[in-house]
Write a protein that holds these residues in place. Structure first.
Motif, mmCIF file in Angstrom:
data_model
loop_
_atom_site.group_PDB
_atom_site.id
_atom_site.type_symbol
_atom_site.label_atom_id
_atom_site.label_comp_id
_atom_site.label_asym_id
_atom_site.label_seq_id
_atom_site.Cartn_x
_atom_site.Cartn_y
_atom_site.Cartn_z
ATOM 1 N N ASN A 25 15.249 -20.837 -35.556
ATOM 2 C CA ASN A 25 15.784 -20.537 -36.885
ATOM 3 C C ASN A 25 15.789 -19.025 -37.110
ATOM 4 O O ASN A 25 14.733 -18.379 -37.079
ATOM 5 C CB ASN A 25 14.937 -21.245 -37.949
ATOM 6 C CG ASN A 25 15.465 -21.006 -39.338
ATOM 7 O OD1 ASN A 25 15.341 -19.908 -39.880
ATOM 8 N ND2 ASN A 25 16.076 -22.031 -39.915
ATOM 9 N N SER A 90 21.011 -31.097 -32.345
ATOM 10 C CA SER A 90 21.401 -31.715 -33.613
ATOM 11 C C SER A 90 22.625 -30.972 -34.147
ATOM 12 O O SER A 90 22.826 -29.787 -33.834
ATOM 13 C CB SER A 90 20.259 -31.619 -34.623
ATOM 14 O OG SER A 90 20.083 -30.265 -35.027
ATOM 15 N N GLU A 92 23.129 -29.706 -36.986
ATOM 16 C CA GLU A 92 22.685 -28.553 -37.766
ATOM 17 C C GLU A 92 22.315 -27.375 -36.858
ATOM 18 O O GLU A 92 22.704 -26.242 -37.116
ATOM 19 C CB GLU A 92 21.482 -28.914 -38.649
ATOM 20 C CG GLU A 92 21.758 -29.971 -39.696
ATOM 21 C CD GLU A 92 21.708 -31.393 -39.161
ATOM 22 O OE1 GLU A 92 22.271 -32.294 -39.837
ATOM 23 O OE2 GLU A 92 21.153 -31.631 -38.073
ATOM 24 N N HIS A 96 24.154 -23.757 -36.401
ATOM 25 C CA HIS A 96 23.352 -22.532 -36.530
ATOM 26 C C HIS A 96 23.576 -21.622 -35.330
ATOM 27 O O HIS A 96 23.816 -20.417 -35.478
ATOM 28 C CB HIS A 96 21.875 -22.919 -36.665
ATOM 29 C CG HIS A 96 20.938 -21.777 -36.763
ATOM 30 N ND1 HIS A 96 20.301 -21.254 -35.656
ATOM 31 C CD2 HIS A 96 20.524 -21.033 -37.813
ATOM 32 C CE1 HIS A 96 19.528 -20.251 -36.043
ATOM 33 N NE2 HIS A 96 19.638 -20.094 -37.346
#
Length: 143
Positions: A25, A90, A92, A96
């Motif tokens: 992240n 995933s 997501e 990202h």
């Protein structure tokens, strides 16, 4: 039996204390880098198809030497682009990583290593190099 379990416990934690901590992240990486006054090393890789990426992992990222050097200097951020169905990210995380690639790796190079400051500003970049973990660390740290 208690001695064996105790020894196994000590061995496990001594080995795992050197494991490379990879974040996925970007916002978390920036916050951690700001908090610890560290640089971010953003690695674009194809973990299951890119031969130079796999070599870089084996020869640098996975070595105890690099992990010890990097521990107090870098926040390690991984943007993986696997191709095999079994390694699919995933939706997501894939989105990202795609967004990171748009900004920091628009030419789609693999592996591509970008050194950033805590604000996300590029300090330098490089790819695979046949070198030692110490020399690779020195190059990353020089940016």
């Amino acid at each position: 039996m208690k001695k064996i379990l105790g020894l196994a416990f000590i061995l496990f934690f001594s080995v795992s204390s050197f494991a490379q901590e990879w974040l996925t992240n970007f916002d978390e990486a920036k916050a951690l880098a700001a908090q610890n006054n560290q640089k971010i090393v953003l690695v674009f890789q194809g973990s299951d198809w890119c031969a130079p990426c796999i070599k870089l992992d084996k020869e640098v990222w996975s070595t105890t030497e690099f992990q010890k050097l990097a521990a107090n200097h870098f926040v390690m951020l991984q943007a993986d682009f696997p191709k095999r169905k079994g390694n699919k990210l995933s939706p997501e995380l894939q989105a990202h990583n795609n967004k990171l690639a748009e900004k920091y790796n628009p030419n789609g190079y693999f592996p591509f290593v970008v050194v950033l400051n805590h604000k996300g500003e590029v300090l330098g970049n490089l790819g695979y190099q046949k070198t030692t973990p110490q020399k690779y660390f020195n190059t990353l740290n020089s940016f």
